[in-house]
Design a protein around this motif. Sequence first.
Motif, short mmCIF file in Angstrom:
data_model
loop_
_atom_site.label_atom_id
_atom_site.label_comp_id
_atom_site.label_asym_id
_atom_site.label_seq_id
_atom_site.Cartn_x
_atom_site.Cartn_y
_atom_site.Cartn_z
N UNK A 1 0.80 -1.23 0.00
CA UNK A 1 0.00 0.00 0.00
C UNK A 1 0.83 1.27 0.00
N UNK A 2 2.12 1.16 0.31
CA UNK A 2 2.98 2.33 0.30
C UNK A 2 2.85 3.21 1.53
N UNK A 3 2.37 2.64 2.64
CA UNK A 3 2.28 3.40 3.89
C UNK A 3 3.18 2.74 4.93
N UNK A 4 3.50 3.49 5.96
CA UNK A 4 4.36 2.93 7.00
C UNK A 4 3.60 1.90 7.81
N UNK A 5 4.34 1.00 8.46
CA UNK A 5 3.71 -0.01 9.31
C UNK A 5 2.94 0.63 10.46
N UNK A 6 3.52 1.67 11.05
CA UNK A 6 2.83 2.35 12.16
C UNK A 6 1.52 2.96 11.69
N UNK A 7 1.54 3.61 10.54
CA UNK A 7 0.31 4.19 10.00
C UNK A 7 -0.69 3.09 9.68
N UNK A 8 -0.20 1.98 9.15
CA UNK A 8 -1.05 0.84 8.84
C UNK A 8 -1.75 0.32 10.10
N UNK A 9 -1.00 0.18 11.18
CA UNK A 9 -1.58 -0.32 12.43
C UNK A 9 -2.70 0.60 12.92
N UNK A 10 -2.48 1.91 12.81
CA UNK A 10 -3.51 2.87 13.22
C UNK A 10 -4.74 2.72 12.33
N UNK A 11 -4.52 2.63 11.01
CA UNK A 11 -5.64 2.48 10.08
C UNK A 11 -6.43 1.19 10.36
N UNK A 12 -5.72 0.09 10.57
CA UNK A 12 -6.38 -1.19 10.84
C UNK A 12 -7.21 -1.10 12.12
N UNK A 13 -6.65 -0.47 13.14
CA UNK A 13 -7.38 -0.29 14.40
C UNK A 13 -8.68 0.48 14.16
#
Length: 83
Positions: A55-67
Amino acid sequence: MTDTSCIEIPEESSSEKVQQIDLLYKCISKLKEADRVLITLVLDEKPYEQIAEITGITENNLRVKIHRIKKELTEIFHKYARL
């Protein structure tokens, strides 16, 4: 000491499971397209590192989005479950 080997725990019938899965997919369909893609990758058990790369996003940003997606899905699920 109680022998629990003969205690049967009722399992949900397969039709109830199918109904819950159908409801889950209906709830997922209510998400924004980008959120549907992310949650689908999570449900496909892709590692977060791989999803972030795709997706081209950081893992930290991904974790926030998934939450946030899970929280939104929970709200949508409860809305439909009450109907």
